[in-house]
Each structure stands twice: as structure tokens, then as C-alpha cells.
Design an enzyme around this catalytic site. Structure first.
Site, PDB file in Angstrom:
ATOM      1  N   ASP A 152       0.833  -0.894  -0.109  1.00 46.08           N
ATOM      2  CA  ASP A 152       0.122   0.009   0.239  1.00 46.08           C
ATOM      3  C   ASP A 152       1.011   1.309  -0.083  1.00 46.08           C
ATOM      4  OD1 ASP A 152      -2.153   1.902   0.583  1.00 46.08           O
ATOM      5  OD2 ASP A 152      -3.438  -0.093   1.234  1.00 46.08           O
ATOM      6  N   HIS A 225      -4.059   6.212   3.328  1.00 45.66           N
ATOM      7  CA  HIS A 225      -4.603   5.058   2.774  1.00 45.66           C
ATOM      8  C   HIS A 225      -4.057   3.614   3.401  1.00 45.66           C
ATOM      9  CE1 HIS A 225      -5.701   1.972  -0.234  1.00 45.66           C
ATOM     10  NE2 HIS A 225      -6.617   2.514  -0.338  1.00 45.66           N
ATOM     11  N   SER A 568     -11.436  -0.714  -1.015  1.00 43.59           N
ATOM     12  CA  SER A 568      -9.985  -0.674  -0.315  1.00 43.59           C
ATOM     13  C   SER A 568     -10.107  -1.164   1.035  1.00 43.59           C
ATOM     14  CB  SER A 568      -9.201   0.626  -0.452  1.00 43.59           C
ATOM     15  OG  SER A 568      -8.689   0.689  -1.661  1.00 43.59           O
TER      16      SER A 568
END
Ligand SMILES: *[C@@H]1O[C@H](CO)[C@@H](O)[C@H](O)[C@H]1NC(C)=O
Ligand SMILES: *[C@@H]1O[C@H](CO)[C@@H](O)[C@H](O)[C@H]1NC(C)=O
Ligand SMILES: *[C@@H]1O[C@H](CO)[C@@H](O)[C@H](O)[C@H]1NC(C)=O
Ligand SMILES: *[C@@H]1O[C@H](CO)[C@@H](O)[C@H](O)[C@H]1NC(C)=O
Ligand SMILES: *[C@@H]1O[C@H](CO)[C@@H](O)[C@H](O)[C@H]1NC(C)=O
Ligand SMILES: *[C@@H]1O[C@H](CO)[C@@H](O)[C@H](O)[C@H]1NC(C)=O
Ligand SMILES: *[C@@H]1O[C@H](CO)[C@@H](O)[C@H](O)[C@H]1NC(C)=O
Length: 779
Positions: A152, A225, A568
Site C-alpha cells: 500500500d 490509505h 480498499s
């Protein structure tokens, strides 16, 4: 005419040659699968180097152009090549293909921008993760010593979610490292984050050095994220996780709070692009990340990354690496993508991957709008709100400055509102064009005191909560119509937005998010995808303190926890759940864990009705796959549909280019490979049923030793389905029994709807209910 064409062709050939001396690009040179065991690592590197050297002028030239030598995930390397060198390599016998390096992969959430019809989502709200129900989590020792790798945007290691308080020493078998870099040293790893690395060569070959004000050249997360997905998969239990000025209090916890984490940062901020658009991830960097993850010894790899459009197997670097992972029994879990509601949009379609769609949870943040006529409309919000009394209410379309296009009047785009008509009022804006949070900013700029965001029709009931800059609430499409009707109905419309309250057990839940990518699986329409759905709407998890909650340029807030939506967010829920299963069943194969999760998934909501989409219509397996995941059931599924790495190779003989598997010297594709329907998959799809189709399945008994299972089915209209035999009598645990499934169009019924129909079949022994969904197209 002929001369022109010849000349044109000549030019085409020439251009790359001329450009070549100046224009080095990164390519992935791919040799197929590794011949593991036969070669030691240095030999692999030598082998790669000899190919590279053969097209380069000197050894130095070859050395300086090599980016990565992939030793585990695939047999291949990435290097800077001229187009001529690339084409020379692609003609060599052992080279399967030469894939250009590109950054068309992105993290699958957090775009604050949305466009009509495109519907990409992100948002911010609260959720107490409760998927690891206490007894399962206890039995799995909270995922103790299962290692989850996250590819990620990196991690914010100081988050309380990554505390290693009370955790045992790192397992001796762990081979990963803690790679130092900008604002990241070895003391940022601990017994929780046991590994951290970063991969940037592919990115830098295109964009130049990482800009130090935009990202950290290290495993540290500048975006948020990666921190969010990592803590969702395996964050510690943190009570009082509070976002946005302490508005709501709750416990944040990952699915497997005692699992170990290893971070593989492969996604980076794109120069000169708004941060809110999200990071980009290069295929060459991702392959290097997956290569290391496989070698380091992770058990599960969680990938909340995909492409906007499906890519075929030979270019699907995540799928190729996951194929190798499946050989070593490493489970790869991926997000399905946020390109819904359009059909055929899902990414990560390989059958050895778990592909996860996104749905809602049963927690809402109710913040009603009270109208002066007594009506109360249920909105949702997570923004602090101290509005005490009723204020005048206006529709944005009625208070615009001259010159705003007719079709954009209600959208509250920057500069569109007239301050003289907005001051002191609550403004109703509609969703569609522009960032949701920016609309609130425009209301604030024009002097408004509050903001009501009304869903567009495509959003339906799917409410996303954001960190707004003024008191705000979001309404469903239907309630949005009601508030506009009220404004129309009276001379002096007035309203008040009530402060938000957390409400649990909201019904119906789950429903499918509008943004979740859909089947059919265009890469192989016989494999039904996605596999499963999990919470992906308004998910609370840890955040990077180097990023603001909305990532907008004007937002200077810093939060430890944030609320996001996207597939996600759904993917790491399944990774965490799978870690619990892995802790309890360490010897189950990738396919077994996947089968257990799929056959026990729920297809009804908490009202006992079929799961719907965001508009209240029945959702289909093209949205939720086998259904909403239930890890507590998956731990004890009764039967499993197992498959080996070998089965996947056989599958690729038909589904992929044969070349993908031909190079493995011990495995040869048969002359007549079976249809891809023959893969022992826990679901199936038939893209055109004009005649009877028969295929075999094998189930393994992992439930009670002596048990008798009966077949039942609910096929789509116009479809007949049969199993032979229709009774399976097991005598012992571990026993495998096969059956044939026969699917045929009903000749008596002239259904010619030229559509997919959906249904399921199942095996029941009175205790276990082992269900498989189906999608069948009647031409
Ligand atoms: C080839 O594939 C078979 C079947 O999956 C596997 O057992 C074997 O290890 C592979 N051989 C090589 C050389 O990779
Ligand atoms: C890592 O960085 C921190 C903060 O700069 C510092 O206090 C610590 O001593 C460093 N640790 C190591 C092992 O270098
Ligand atoms: C780095 O990023 C900052 C902020 O986006 C920008 O102002 C600056 O010009 C960039 N520097 C380079 C060398 O591109
Ligand atoms: C608004 O209308 C203009 C002109 O008719 C058109 O070009 C534009 O695409 C429309 N915008 C949206 C968001 O529908
Ligand atoms: C409100 O009134 C305007 C103008 O009469 C009309 O165009 C619009 O459709 C009405 N809106 C609703 C929701 O009734
Ligand atoms: C069924 O018909 C479609 C279109 O008519 C064709 O493309 C497809 O190959 C046929 N399928 C089978 C199994 O014969
Ligand atoms: C399934 O069908 C195949 C092909 O007709 C046959 O060889 C096989 O024995 C059947 N299996 C079972 C379990 O009936």
C-alpha cells in the site's frame, strides 16, 4: 496509394529507433514461472543479467539499467531499455513477454472527487469493527503469529493501533527487514510491525526523485490509505479512537489484533496532482514488493490496489505474483475496485485471489434535519455541530451568482454562491459534480451557517460521511426531494441540523455500495467474481498524521483516526478474517480458506431479506459474489472446495496464454485442456447457455466424520440444474467426494431474456449449509 502506405510503415519503424538513444523506459522482462529449488538466488540474478547484458553495450550499462531482479513472485527482471532493446529481448526464445512498466494501478479509495455517473467514492465516518466476534477471535488467539503483508502507501508507525504492548518476540522464522529511510528508522518497527520496506524505482524512472514535501522516501505513509488498510486488517484494539475533534468515541480494532504486520510501500504521491486523487502504484514496484513479501514469509497479502479496467492474466502482475504465492500457501486478498455501478468493471479477477466487494455496515451517524413544518428527515454526519436554533433554509440553485451553467446550479461549485443571499442560512446542495467537502467549503465561504448535502439518484440511500468544515448532514435521494419540496412549499423555509448520534443495528444492513465494481468477469466469464463482500462504507481506522482527513489543499487538520469508503476498506476486513481462520487451521490451503469464507457467506440482510443495492433493488452475485462474509461461520464450513497450485496451472492452460505455464519443466498443458469451468471453484458462471453443460466438483469433508449431505438448488428462471449423485455420504473427516453438475436451458420455457440470471445450489446435512452462487446467461 501503395507508396504512401509503405512510406508510412517505414516511418513507424524508424521513429522508435531514432527515439531510442534518448528514450530509456522501464520494461518488465518476463520468463514465466520460477524453477524453484533448482536455482540459488545468485544464479537467478546472473541469469537475468546475462539477458540484459546481451542487449546492452557494456557491463556497466547493463548494471546501471537494472531496476529489479524478481526471484520469487515471477521469473523476470525490470530494467531501463530502449524500445529496440526491448524488442530484441522479446524475440528471445526464453522470454515470454516484455511488459512496459506503468503506473495505471491505484489505491481503491479516497478520491474526494466524484463525477456524475462515475461515482467513485470516499468518505469519512465512524465504525467500531466488530467482525472478529469475541469467541472466534479468542479461539484464533486474535490471529496471534499470523503474518499479514500489506502492499500500500506505507504506514504511520506511531499510531496506537500498531502498539506492540504485551506481544511475544518476533517468530524466529521471519525473514523480513525494517528498511530505514526518511523519517523512518529501525525503532519504528516493533513486535507488531515486524517488517517494512519500500519500492520506488519504477515510480522514479517516470517521475524523477520523490518530492520530499509530498512523500517520504521510506515506508512512512504520507497519504493515510496504507495506515487505514493496515489497521483495519490487524490494528490493536484502541478504545477512545476519536476523529474530528473528538466528536464520537468508540473502539477501533483490526480483524486480527494480535497478527503481525509487514509493510510493503509501493504507492506514491503523484507530482502536481491533487493529493485527494490518490496515490499511484507502478507494476514494476509492486512486483518487487510481492517478490519480497513472498520471500519474507508472510501468510496473507492484502492488496487494496487495482486498475480501473480489468487486465488479462499475462499483464496482471498482482495475479501472476499471487499464483506463485498460492504455491507457497500464501493467501492474496484484493479489492474488486470502485468502478461500479457499471457492469464488467472489476479488477483482480484471478481465481486464486479472493476478490472483495464493498457493502454497508449497521452503524449510522444520524444527524436529522428538522424542518419548520415539523417534518424530520434522517441525515447522517460526523461533523461537530453546535447549531442551536432554526435558520433560514435555501436551495443552492436559488442563490447563485449569474453565469453558473443551468445543469450545475445546485452543485455548490467554488464561487457559484451569492454571499448576499446565503449569509446566515442553511444551504441545500446536490451531489454529483465536485468534491463533497468542497461544496461545504463553498457554503462556508459565502457565509452560510449550515450545509445539507442531498444525494443524487445514482447514490440512492448510500450515505457517505465526510469531515466537513461547517455543521452539515447528508440526505438520501428520496429525502433530498422532500427537503426541496418543503422549500418550494413555503415563503420562509426554516430548518435546524441536529448534532449527530451514533446508532447501531440500523436496518437494512448490509446493502451494496453503489461504487463497488461489478461482474461479469470479463477476463474469464466462467469464474464468478467478486468472491465476497465486506464492510467498505464509512469505515473508521488509523490515519497518517502527515495527511489531513480530506487530503484537500485547504484542509490543515490532523487526525489519528479517519473514516473512509471503498473496496480498499473491504479488502483488509477479509484479510483480517482470513488471518483468524489461518490461526485456527494453519494447514488449510489458500483455496480451502477461500472456499470456507465463500460458502458460509450471507445473502440476506439483518431484516432477513435479500441484500439490496444502494437504491433498494435486489443486489446480485455480480455485486456480492457468494454474499457478505461471516468469519465466525467460515471457521467451521462443513465442506470445502479445495484446489492446488497444479489445478491453477491446468486452469491457465485454457484461460491464460499457455506460455504462462509451459516453461515449468515438470508441468505440461494437456493437448485438450479442460474448460475453465472444471476448476474446483465454490461458485460458477456460464456466459451463454444454449445447450447442456456438465462439469465436476469435488468437496472435502472438514465437518463431522459421518455425515450425509443433500443437494438443493434455486436456479435462475429458465435454467435447470442437477447434481449426480444428489446425495453425498461421508464416512470420515478429510474424505473427498465428487459430483457432476448439469446445467441446461429449460426447453418448455421460452425465456429468451438475453440477461444474466442468478441463483445458488447447496449441500445440506441438517447442520451445515454449503452454498455456491451461480450466474447463467440465457442467450
Ligand atoms: C511445476 O509445477 C508443479 C505443479 O504445480 C510443481 O509441483 C513444481 O514445483 C513446478 N516446478 C518448477 C520447476 O517450478
Ligand atoms: C530513530 O529516530 C528517532 C527519532 O529521530 C531517534 O530518537 C532514535 O534514536 C532513532 N533510532 C535509531 C535506532 O536510530
Ligand atoms: C514539490 O512539491 C511541492 C508541493 O506540492 C511543490 O511546491 C514543489 O514545487 C515541488 N518540488 C519539485 C522539485 O517539484
Ligand atoms: C452541463 O451542460 C453542458 C452544456 O449542455 C455540458 O457540456 C456539460 O457536460 C454538462 N455538465 C454536466 C456535469 O452534466
Ligand atoms: C420546486 O419548484 C421549481 C419551480 O417551480 C420546480 O422546477 C421544481 O421541480 C420544484 N422542486 C420540487 C422538488 O418540487
Ligand atoms: C452459444 O451461443 C453464443 C452466441 O450465439 C455463442 O457465442 C456461444 O459460443 C454458444 N455457446 C455454446 C456453448 O455453444
Ligand atoms: C462426471 O461426468 C464424467 C464425464 O461424463 C464422468 O466420467 C464421471 O464419472 C462423472 N462423475 C460422477 C461423480 O458422476
Amino acid at each position: 496509394m501503395k507508396t504512401t502506405i509503405a512510406c508510412f510503415l517505414f516511418l513507424l519503424n524508424l521513429v522508435p529507433l531514432l527515439a531510442s538513444s534518448v528514450d530509456n523506459k522501464v520494461y518488465i522482462v518476463y520468463f514465466g514461472q520460477h524453477n524453484n529449488g533448482a536455482k540459488i538466488l545468485q544464479e537467478i540474478e546472473k541469469f537475468h543479467f546475462s539477458y540484459l547484458h546481451s542487449v546492452k553495450e557494456s557491463e556497466e550499462d547493463a548494471k546501471s539499467s537494472l531496476l529489479y531482479s524478481y526471484k520469487h513472485a515471477i521469473n523476470g527482471f525490470a530494467a531501463k531499455l530502449t524500445p529496440a532493446e526491448a524488442s530484441k529481448l522479446s524475440e528471445m526464445e526464453e522470454v515470454l513477454s516484455v511488459i512496459p512498466s506503468h503506473g495505471q494501478y491505484s489505491v481503491q479509495t479516497t478520491r474526494s472527487w466524484e463525477f456524475v455517473g462515475l461515482d467513485e467514492e470516499d468518505s469519512h465516518s465512524w465504525r467500531k469493527l466488530k467482525m472478529g466476534r469475541e469467541n472466534l477471535a479468542l479461539r484464533a488467539k486474535y490471529g496471534k503469529d499470523v503474518i499479514i503483508g500489506l502492499m500500500d502507501s506505507g504506514v504511520w508507525p506511531e499510531s496506537p493501533s500498531f502498539s506492540d504492548h504485551g506481544m511475544d518476540p518476533i517468530p524466529k522464522s521471519w525473514r523480513g527487514i525494517c528498511q530505514e529511510g526518511v523519517a523512518f528508522n529501525s525503532s519504528n518497527c516493533n513486535r507488531k510491525i515486524i517488517g517494512a520496506r519500500y519500492y520506488v524505482k519504477g515510480f522514479e524512472a517516470q517521475y524523477g526523485s520523490v518530492n520530499a514535501t509530498e512523500d517520504f522516501l521510506s515506508p512512512r505513509d504520507a497519504d493515510g490509505h496504507g495506515t487505514h488498510t493496515t489497521s483495519t486488517a490487524a490494528g490493536r484494539q484502541v478504545s477512545d479512537a476519536a476523529a474530528f475533534g473528538g466528536f464520537a468515541k468508540g473502539t477501533a480494532s483490526g480483524g486480527a489484533p494480535l497478527a503481525r504486520l509487514s509493510i510493503y510501500k509501493a504507492c506514491w504521491a503523484v507530482p502536481n496532482k491533487p493529493k485527494a486523487d490518490g496515490n499511484t502504484c507502478f507494476n514494476s514496484d509492486m512486483l518487487a514488493a510481492l517478490d519480497d513479501a513472498i520471500a519474507d514469509g508472510v501468510d496473507i497479502i492484502s492488496v487494496s490496489i487495482g486498475t480501473e479496467k480489468p487486465v488479462p492474466f499475462q499483464n496482471d502482475v498482482i495475479g501472476l505474483a499471487a499464483l506463485e504465492a498460492s504455491k507457497r500457501n500464501i493467501l492474496v486478498v484484493c479489492s474488486a475496485g470502485n468502478s461500479g455501478p457499471a457492469p464488467g468493471t472489476l479488477s483482480n479477477p484471478a481465481p486464486w485471489i479472493i476478490t472483495v466487494g464493498a457493502s454497508s455496515v449497521d452503524r449510522i451517524f444520524t444527524a436529522p434535519v428538522k424542518l419548520h413544518n415539523g417534518l424530520s428527515l434522517q441525515g447522517q454526519s460526523v461533523t461537530p455541530n453546535k447549531l442551536k436554533k432554526m435558520h433560514p433554509l435555501v436551495y443552492a440553485g436559488d442563490v447563485i451568482v449569474p453565469g453558473v451553467a443551468q445543469n450545475l446550479t445546485g452543485q455548490c461549485l467554488p464561487g457559484s454562491l451569492d454571499p448576499t443571499k446565503v449569509k446566515g442560512k442553511i444551504v441545500v446542495c446536490t451531489r454529483g459534480v465536485g468534491a463533497r467537502v468542497s461544496k461545504g467549503l463553498e457554503v462556508k465561504r459565502a457565509g452560510g451557517v449550515g450545509f445539507v448535502l442531498a444525494n443524487a439518484k445514482t447514490n440512492g440511500n448510500e450515505i457517505t460521511c465526510d469531515a466537513h468544515f461547517l455543521p452539515a448532514t447528508t440526505l438520501s435521494y428520496d429525502d433530498g426531494i422532500k427537503i426541496l419540496e418543503y422549500i418550494n412549499s413555503t415563503k420562509n423555509p426554516m430548518a435546524k441540523i441536529n448534532p449527530a448520534k451514533t446508532k447501531l443495528n440500523y436496518k437494512p444492513a448490509p446493502f451494496m455500495a453503489g461504487f463497488t465494481s461489478r461482474g461479469p468477469n470479463v477476463v474469464d466469464p466462467y469464474i464468478l467474481k467478486p468472491d465476497i463482500t465486506a464492510p467498505g462504507l464509512n469505515i473508521l481506522a488509523a490515519w497518517s498524521e502527515a495527511s489531513s482527513p480530506t487530503k484537500l489543499a485547504d484542509d490543515h487538520r490532523s487526525v489519528k483516526y479517519n473514516i473512509l469508503s471503498g473496496t480498499s476498506m473491504a479488502c483488509p476486513h477479509v484479510s483480517g478474517g482470513a488471518a483468524l481462520l489461518k490461526a485456527i487451521h494453519p494447514h488449510w490451503s489458500v483455496a480451502a480458506i477461500k472456499s470456507a469464507l465463500m460458502t458460509t457467506a450471507a445473502i440476506t440482510n439483518n431484516l432477513g431479506k435479500p441484500i439490496t443495492d444502494a437504491n433498494g433493488d435486489d443486489a446480485t452475485p455480480f455485486q456480492f459474489g457468494s454474499g457478505h462474509f461471516r468469519p465466525t461461520k467460515a471457521v467451521d464450513p462443513g465442506l470445502i472446495y479445495d484446489a492446488t497450485h497444479n489445478d491453477y496451472l491446468l486452469y491457465l492452460c485454457t484461460a491464460g496464454p499457455n506460455a504462462l505455464v509451459e516453461l515449468n519443466s515438470t508441468f505440461k498443458c494437456p493437448t485438450n485442456p479442460p474448460s475453465t469451468l472444471a476448476l474446483n471453484y465454490p461458485s460458477f458462471a456460464i456466459p451463454s447457455l444454449n445447450t447442456t453443460v456438465t462439469f465436476m466438483r469435488t468437496v472435502t469433508n472438514v465437518g463431522r466424520p459421518k455425515s450425509i449431505y443433500f443437494f438443493s438448488a434455486k436456479p435462475p428462471l429458465g435454467v435447470h440444474i442437477e447434481a449426480t449423485p444428489s446425495i453425498l455420504a461421508f464416512k470420515r473427516t478429510g474424505e473427498k467426494l465428487s459430483f457432476n453438475i448439469t446445467v441446461s436451458p429449460k426447453s418448455d420455457l421460452m425465456v429468451k431474456n438475453s440477461e444474466y440470471g442468478f441463483g445458488w445450489y447447496s449441500w445440506d446435512d441438517g447442520y451445515y449449509h454449503v452454498r455456491s452462487p451461480m450466474a447463467v446467461y440465457l442467450p
